[in-house]
Design an enzyme around this catalytic site. Structure first.
Site, mmCIF file in Angstrom:
data_model
loop_
_atom_site.group_PDB
_atom_site.id
_atom_site.type_symbol
_atom_site.label_atom_id
_atom_site.label_comp_id
_atom_site.label_asym_id
_atom_site.label_seq_id
_atom_site.Cartn_x
_atom_site.Cartn_y
_atom_site.Cartn_z
ATOM 1 C CE LYS A 29 -41.027 -111.506 -13.299
ATOM 2 N NZ LYS A 29 -41.925 -112.315 -14.153
ATOM 3 N NE ARG A 104 -43.575 -114.513 -8.034
ATOM 4 C CZ ARG A 104 -42.637 -114.726 -8.943
ATOM 5 N NH1 ARG A 104 -41.486 -114.131 -8.861
ATOM 6 N NH2 ARG A 104 -42.882 -115.533 -9.919
ATOM 7 N NE ARG A 150 -38.590 -119.593 -18.926
ATOM 8 C CZ ARG A 150 -39.083 -118.890 -17.921
ATOM 9 N NH1 ARG A 150 -38.715 -117.641 -17.747
ATOM 10 N NH2 ARG A 150 -39.963 -119.435 -17.114
ATOM 11 N NE ARG A 183 -38.137 -121.238 -14.521
ATOM 12 C CZ ARG A 183 -38.501 -119.996 -14.229
ATOM 13 N NH1 ARG A 183 -37.699 -119.002 -14.552
ATOM 14 N NH2 ARG A 183 -39.627 -119.742 -13.635
ATOM 15 N NE ARG A 194 -44.049 -120.192 -13.305
ATOM 16 C CZ ARG A 194 -43.330 -120.217 -14.418
ATOM 17 N NH1 ARG A 194 -43.358 -121.274 -15.209
ATOM 18 N NH2 ARG A 194 -42.573 -119.197 -14.739
HETATM 19 P P1 AP5 Z 1 -38.186 -114.293 -19.292
HETATM 20 O O1 AP5 Z 1 -37.340 -113.075 -19.411
HETATM 21 O O2 AP5 Z 1 -37.540 -115.549 -18.844
HETATM 22 O O3 AP5 Z 1 -39.507 -113.969 -18.434
HETATM 23 P P2 AP5 Z 1 -39.698 -113.724 -16.883
HETATM 24 O O4 AP5 Z 1 -40.671 -112.610 -16.733
HETATM 25 O O5 AP5 Z 1 -38.366 -113.565 -16.207
HETATM 26 O O6 AP5 Z 1 -40.412 -115.079 -16.519
HETATM 27 P P3 AP5 Z 1 -40.206 -116.099 -15.308
HETATM 28 O O7 AP5 Z 1 -40.951 -117.340 -15.718
HETATM 29 O O8 AP5 Z 1 -38.767 -116.267 -14.949
HETATM 30 O O9 AP5 Z 1 -40.957 -115.387 -14.187
HETATM 31 P P4 AP5 Z 1 -41.573 -116.021 -12.971
HETATM 32 O O10 AP5 Z 1 -41.930 -114.773 -12.284
HETATM 33 O O11 AP5 Z 1 -42.660 -116.987 -13.141
HETATM 34 O O12 AP5 Z 1 -40.418 -116.964 -12.408
HETATM 35 P P5 AP5 Z 1 -39.424 -116.825 -11.172
HETATM 36 O O13 AP5 Z 1 -38.186 -117.505 -11.548
HETATM 37 O O14 AP5 Z 1 -39.387 -115.416 -10.701
HETATM 38 O O15 AP5 Z 1 -38.886 -114.523 -20.724
HETATM 39 C C1 AP5 Z 1 -39.745 -115.622 -20.962
HETATM 40 C C2 AP5 Z 1 -39.551 -116.131 -22.407
HETATM 41 O O16 AP5 Z 1 -40.027 -115.132 -23.313
HETATM 42 C C3 AP5 Z 1 -38.095 -116.405 -22.781
HETATM 43 O O17 AP5 Z 1 -38.042 -117.547 -23.570
HETATM 44 C C4 AP5 Z 1 -37.666 -115.153 -23.585
HETATM 45 O O18 AP5 Z 1 -36.697 -115.468 -24.557
HETATM 46 C C5 AP5 Z 1 -38.991 -114.720 -24.214
HETATM 47 N N1 AP5 Z 1 -39.114 -113.265 -24.356
HETATM 48 C C6 AP5 Z 1 -38.776 -112.314 -23.435
HETATM 49 N N2 AP5 Z 1 -39.074 -111.083 -23.898
HETATM 50 C C7 AP5 Z 1 -39.622 -111.273 -25.129
HETATM 51 C C8 AP5 Z 1 -40.152 -110.373 -26.115
HETATM 52 N N3 AP5 Z 1 -40.177 -109.039 -25.926
HETATM 53 N N4 AP5 Z 1 -40.652 -110.917 -27.255
HETATM 54 C C9 AP5 Z 1 -40.633 -112.255 -27.476
HETATM 55 N N5 AP5 Z 1 -40.134 -113.146 -26.586
HETATM 56 C C10 AP5 Z 1 -39.648 -112.664 -25.417
HETATM 57 O O19 AP5 Z 1 -40.216 -117.652 -10.046
HETATM 58 C C11 AP5 Z 1 -40.319 -119.060 -10.088
HETATM 59 C C12 AP5 Z 1 -40.974 -119.552 -8.789
HETATM 60 O O20 AP5 Z 1 -40.156 -119.181 -7.656
HETATM 61 C C13 AP5 Z 1 -42.356 -118.955 -8.472
HETATM 62 O O21 AP5 Z 1 -43.383 -119.659 -9.121
HETATM 63 C C14 AP5 Z 1 -42.388 -119.095 -6.938
HETATM 64 O O22 AP5 Z 1 -42.702 -120.414 -6.546
HETATM 65 C C15 AP5 Z 1 -40.952 -118.814 -6.521
HETATM 66 N N6 AP5 Z 1 -40.713 -117.379 -6.248
HETATM 67 C C16 AP5 Z 1 -39.871 -116.551 -6.931
HETATM 68 N N7 AP5 Z 1 -39.903 -115.311 -6.400
HETATM 69 C C17 AP5 Z 1 -40.782 -115.371 -5.358
HETATM 70 C C18 AP5 Z 1 -41.244 -114.385 -4.441
HETATM 71 N N8 AP5 Z 1 -40.833 -113.105 -4.489
HETATM 72 N N9 AP5 Z 1 -42.157 -114.780 -3.517
HETATM 73 C C19 AP5 Z 1 -42.605 -116.051 -3.446
HETATM 74 N N10 AP5 Z 1 -42.198 -117.025 -4.298
HETATM 75 C C20 AP5 Z 1 -41.292 -116.683 -5.243
#
Ligand code: AP5
Length: 241
Positions: A29, A104, A150, A183, A194
């Protein structure tokens, strides 16, 4: 031929409305949000990034969110919705914005629908445009490999992967030379939590948006540039419907 992900093309100047990126942790994402941002000149609203910034700054919200995030659970809906409301009313969101990691839960999605239709939001130019919802689908084993591999730049936010998208020099950002970081929640135990939270609380959103006829599901296991090309196509298609 696939368009280069980092092109020098001018961003499109028209209003695009809300773009909602769904997908499991590690689906890509954040990676795709950065490409959409370049293509349309609209901001990426990552609730994870905003929460992490609050934790780093030690704000009241950060204090409440810290332990929850370290366990890999979701922060309570009300806290996140209030934070998103404040962000979406800022002027840089007037032409459109990309929601990365929000909504989410079904409760967050219902709140968002009401907020986008509310008087508070009506003054933003994109207020009348329907959202485009894109789910980036990736299998479990691939997600694990992506999350453990990552690395990100603490200064410019660029995302790398030791397996799939390594920097030119190990652990150093190609753009600004900063030392890359892992991270805190990318440890194997927290990743497992997660992914469980995703299955329990976020997967039901697929049905929610399917029911509204808005959902587009993309194969997120393809090369990142191919996923970008399909994402941009889905956005253009969504806005011409
Ligand atoms: P990346 O693009 O970083 O993936 P992502 O989907 O953004 O993953 P996140 O881990 O950031 O999502 P998340 O939803 O767990 O975390 P968030 O910060 O929102 O890509 C991942 C890796 O893959 C990278 O190394 C990239 O290079 C590689 N890659 C990408 N595309 C690729 C491809 N096509 N092929 C090969 N490699 C590829 O949330 C963190 C925490 O915050 C949650 O656990 C929760 O506690 C809290 N939180 C956040 N939002 C909310 C909400 N709305 N409600 C409640 N709690 C929340």
């Amino acid at each position: 031929m696939v368009a280069p992900a980092h092109s020098a093309v001018q961003p499109k100047a028209r209003n695009v409305g809300p773009i909602i990126l769904l997908g499991a942790p590690g689906a890509g994402k954040g990676t795709q949000a950065k490409q959409i941002m370049e293509a349309y000149g609209i901001p990426q609203i990552s609730t994870g990034d905003i929460l992490r910034a609050n934790v780093a700054q030690g704000t009241e919200l950060g204090k409440q969110a810290k332990a929850i995030m370290e366990r890999g659970e979701l922060v309570p809906d009300q806290l996140v919705c209030d934070m998103v409301a404040q962000r979406l009313l800022q002027t840089d969101c007037e032409r459109g914005f990309i929601l990365d990691g929000f909504p989410r839960t079904v409760a967050q999605a219902e709140w968002l629908d009401q907020f986008l239709a509310s008087e508070r939001f009506a003054r933003q130019k994109c207020a009348h445009l329907p959202p485009v919802v894109i789910e980036i689908a990736v299998g479990y084993n691939q997600l694990l490999k992506r999350l453990t591999g990552r690395r990100s730049c603490p200064t410019c936010g660029r995302i790398y992967n030791v397996h799939f998208q390594p920097p030119r020099v190990t652990d150093v950002c190609d753009v600004d030379g900063a030392k890359l970081v892992t991270r805190k929640d990318d440890s194997e135990e927290v990743i497992a939590e997660r992914l469980k939270a995703y299955e329990r609380q976020t997967l039901p959103l697929t049905e929610y948006y399917k029911g509204k006829g808005r959902l587009r599901v993309l194969d997120g296991e393809k090369d990142p540039d191919l996923v970008t090309a399909e994402t941009l196509k889905a956005i253009e298609h969504g806005h011409s419907m």
